[in-house]
Design a protein around this motif. Structure first.
Motif, mmCIF file in Angstrom:
data_model
loop_
_atom_site.group_PDB
_atom_site.id
_atom_site.type_symbol
_atom_site.label_atom_id
_atom_site.label_comp_id
_atom_site.label_asym_id
_atom_site.label_seq_id
_atom_site.Cartn_x
_atom_site.Cartn_y
_atom_site.Cartn_z
ATOM 1 N N ASP A 30 21.428 2.160 5.997
ATOM 2 C CA ASP A 30 20.106 2.136 6.891
ATOM 3 C C ASP A 30 18.855 1.746 6.005
ATOM 4 O O ASP A 30 17.870 1.055 6.385
ATOM 5 C CB ASP A 30 19.706 3.783 7.494
ATOM 6 C CG ASP A 30 20.665 3.926 8.418
ATOM 7 O OD1 ASP A 30 20.629 5.136 8.858
ATOM 8 O OD2 ASP A 30 21.463 2.906 9.068
ATOM 9 N N SER A 31 19.009 2.213 4.575
ATOM 10 C CA SER A 31 18.065 2.124 3.639
ATOM 11 C C SER A 31 17.715 0.575 3.328
ATOM 12 O O SER A 31 16.531 0.377 2.932
ATOM 13 C CB SER A 31 18.045 2.771 2.256
ATOM 14 O OG SER A 31 19.289 2.561 1.831
ATOM 15 N N LYS A 55 12.319 -2.507 -3.608
ATOM 16 C CA LYS A 55 11.434 -1.385 -4.026
ATOM 17 C C LYS A 55 12.034 -0.795 -5.098
ATOM 18 O O LYS A 55 13.108 -0.912 -5.547
ATOM 19 C CB LYS A 55 11.732 -0.290 -2.651
ATOM 20 C CG LYS A 55 11.407 -1.121 -1.551
ATOM 21 C CD LYS A 55 11.576 0.015 -0.214
ATOM 22 C CE LYS A 55 11.279 -0.521 1.036
ATOM 23 N NZ LYS A 55 11.564 0.305 2.188
ATOM 24 N N GLU A 98 12.899 2.196 -5.471
ATOM 25 C CA GLU A 98 14.036 3.086 -5.102
ATOM 26 C C GLU A 98 15.548 2.257 -5.095
ATOM 27 O O GLU A 98 16.507 2.736 -4.997
ATOM 28 C CB GLU A 98 13.844 3.775 -3.958
ATOM 29 C CG GLU A 98 13.418 3.035 -2.621
ATOM 30 C CD GLU A 98 11.993 3.122 -2.635
ATOM 31 O OE1 GLU A 98 11.136 2.998 -3.631
ATOM 32 O OE2 GLU A 98 11.408 3.290 -1.380
ATOM 33 N N ASP A 99 15.419 1.004 -5.060
ATOM 34 C CA ASP A 99 16.661 0.096 -5.116
ATOM 35 C C ASP A 99 17.143 0.278 -6.562
ATOM 36 O O ASP A 99 17.994 -0.351 -6.631
ATOM 37 C CB ASP A 99 16.116 -1.085 -4.643
ATOM 38 C CG ASP A 99 15.726 -1.269 -3.212
ATOM 39 O OD1 ASP A 99 14.969 -2.095 -2.742
ATOM 40 O OD2 ASP A 99 16.443 -0.566 -2.357
#
Length: 124
Positions: free
Chosen positions: A61-62, A86, A88-89
């Motif tokens: 989903d992210s 991002k 967070e990737d």
């Protein structure tokens, strides 16, 4: 035995793009699933995207709407186009190959072959 060689990782600024590639060699069954998983520091390895030899896909989903997985069956190669990256990737991205045509469950890693991993860092 299947060998996987990944390429395309690196450092990119937030909002940027990268494309990962993974080439499989060895004994390749025509019905298979290839895909990408990632592991951030201190976290478990999670599914990012997978694609069957028939073209069915599944995404975390992210990454939906930002990442696109594709493959070239003639070259036994899978790609991961990553856009709008991002921080967070940031993770080590691993290529995966497994026999069959079932989409792997996100809750359990499939039995198969894994690449050595390529680092993706998203930072300004």
């Amino acid at each position: 035995q299947v060998q996987l060689v990944e390429s395309g990782g690196g450092l990119v600024q937030p909002g940027g793009s990268l494309k990962l590639s993974c080439a499989a060699s060895g004994t390749i069954f025509s019905i298979n699933v290839m895909g990408w998983y990632r592991q951030a520091p201190g976290k478990q390895r999670d599914l990012v995207a997978v694609i069957t030899s028939g073209g069915r896909t599944n995404y975390a989903d992210s990454v939906k709407g930002r990442f696109t997985i594709s493959r070239d069956n003639g070259k036994n190669t899978v790609y991961l186009q990553m856009n709008s990256l991002k921080p967070e990737d940031t993770a080590v991205y691993y290529c995966m190959f497994t026999i069959g045509d079932s989409i792997p469950s996100p809750s359990r890693e499939p039995l198969g072959s894994w690449g050595q991993g390529t680092q993706v860092t998203v930072s300004s």
